[in-house]
Design a protein around this motif. Structure first.
Motif, PDB file in Angstrom:
ATOM      1  N   ASN A  73      26.585 -69.719   1.111  1.00  0.00           N
ATOM      2  CA  ASN A  73      25.248 -69.122   1.007  1.00  0.00           C
ATOM      3  C   ASN A  73      25.240 -67.723   1.598  1.00  0.00           C
ATOM      4  O   ASN A  73      24.632 -66.799   1.055  1.00  0.00           O
ATOM      5  CB  ASN A  73      24.201 -69.984   1.723  1.00  0.00           C
ATOM      6  CG  ASN A  73      23.818 -71.210   0.938  1.00  0.00           C
ATOM      7  OD1 ASN A  73      24.088 -71.321  -0.246  1.00  0.00           O
ATOM      8  ND2 ASN A  73      23.192 -72.152   1.613  1.00  0.00           N
ATOM      9  N   GLU A  76      26.956 -65.218  -0.709  1.00  0.00           N
ATOM     10  CA  GLU A  76      26.068 -64.824  -1.806  1.00  0.00           C
ATOM     11  C   GLU A  76      25.015 -63.826  -1.331  1.00  0.00           C
ATOM     12  O   GLU A  76      24.792 -62.789  -1.960  1.00  0.00           O
ATOM     13  CB  GLU A  76      25.397 -66.061  -2.400  1.00  0.00           C
ATOM     14  CG  GLU A  76      24.527 -65.744  -3.596  1.00  0.00           C
ATOM     15  CD  GLU A  76      23.923 -66.991  -4.214  1.00  0.00           C
ATOM     16  OE1 GLU A  76      22.871 -66.841  -4.858  1.00  0.00           O
ATOM     17  OE2 GLU A  76      24.481 -68.086  -4.067  1.00  0.00           O
ATOM     18  N   THR A  77      24.401 -64.111  -0.206  1.00  0.00           N
ATOM     19  CA  THR A  77      23.367 -63.235   0.346  1.00  0.00           C
ATOM     20  C   THR A  77      23.919 -61.854   0.680  1.00  0.00           C
ATOM     21  O   THR A  77      23.246 -60.838   0.480  1.00  0.00           O
ATOM     22  CB  THR A  77      22.751 -63.860   1.613  1.00  0.00           C
ATOM     23  OG1 THR A  77      22.183 -65.130   1.256  1.00  0.00           O
ATOM     24  CG2 THR A  77      21.672 -62.986   2.209  1.00  0.00           C
ATOM     25  N   GLU A  94      27.193 -74.646   2.928  1.00  0.00           N
ATOM     26  CA  GLU A  94      26.200 -74.210   3.924  1.00  0.00           C
ATOM     27  C   GLU A  94      26.796 -74.364   5.317  1.00  0.00           C
ATOM     28  O   GLU A  94      27.206 -75.457   5.706  1.00  0.00           O
ATOM     29  CB  GLU A  94      24.931 -75.047   3.782  1.00  0.00           C
ATOM     30  CG  GLU A  94      23.923 -74.890   4.883  1.00  0.00           C
ATOM     31  CD  GLU A  94      23.509 -73.458   5.162  1.00  0.00           C
ATOM     32  OE1 GLU A  94      23.548 -73.065   6.346  1.00  0.00           O
ATOM     33  OE2 GLU A  94      23.157 -72.724   4.228  1.00  0.00           O
TER      34      GLU A  94
END
Length: 112
Positions: A73, A76-77, A94
Motif C-alpha cells: 500500500n 502504491e501511495t 499491508e
C-alpha cells in the motif's frame, strides 16, 4: 525470543535507530534472540529503497538472515515499485497487518 522492528517513520534518526536495533539484536551474545524481522511502511519505506541511504545496511541485515517486508500500500501511495526496493525485501499487502500477524505469532513489537 522473536522481535519485529516496525520501521514506519520518514525521520532519519528513527530509521537509523530501527536498523541499529536490528543489528544490535543480532549481535547479542546471550543467545536469547532467535529471530528479528523488520516491517517497513509509510515514511519508513525509504530506508529499504535500493538507492536509499541505508541500502547497504539493509543488504547486510538481509545477508544475516533478517527478513524485511515492505508495505505494498505504501509503495502504491509513494508511486514506487517493488523493483525500487533493495533486492530481497519482500512485499506484503499491508504493513500494519503484517506487524499484527507477527505479533500474533509471538514476535515482540519494537518501534524506535
Amino acid at each position: 525470543m522473536r522481535s519485529v522492528v516496525h520501521l514506519s517513520s520518514g525521520d532519519e534518526a528513527e530509521q537509523e535507530t530501527a536498523l541499529a536495533v536490528a543489528e544490535n539484536m543480532l549481535a547479542d551474545e546471550s543467545d536469547s534472540i532467535d529471530e528479528v524481522a523488520v516491517v517497513a511502511q509509510s515514511g519508513g519505506i525509504e530506508a529499504v529503497t535500493a538507492d536509499g541511504e541505508y541500502a547497504d545496511r539493509v543488504r547486510s541485515l538481509l545477508d544475516d538472515g533478517v527478513p524485511f517486508k515492505g508495505c505494498a500500500n505504501t509503495l502504491e501511495t509513494a508511486s514506487l515499485d517493488e523493483s525500487d526496493l533493495v533486492d530481497g525485501v519482500e512485499t506484503v499487502p499491508e504493513g500494519a497487518v503484517e506487524v499484527t500477524r507477527l505479533q500474533n505469532d509471538g514476535y515482540a513489537y519494537l518501534r524506535p
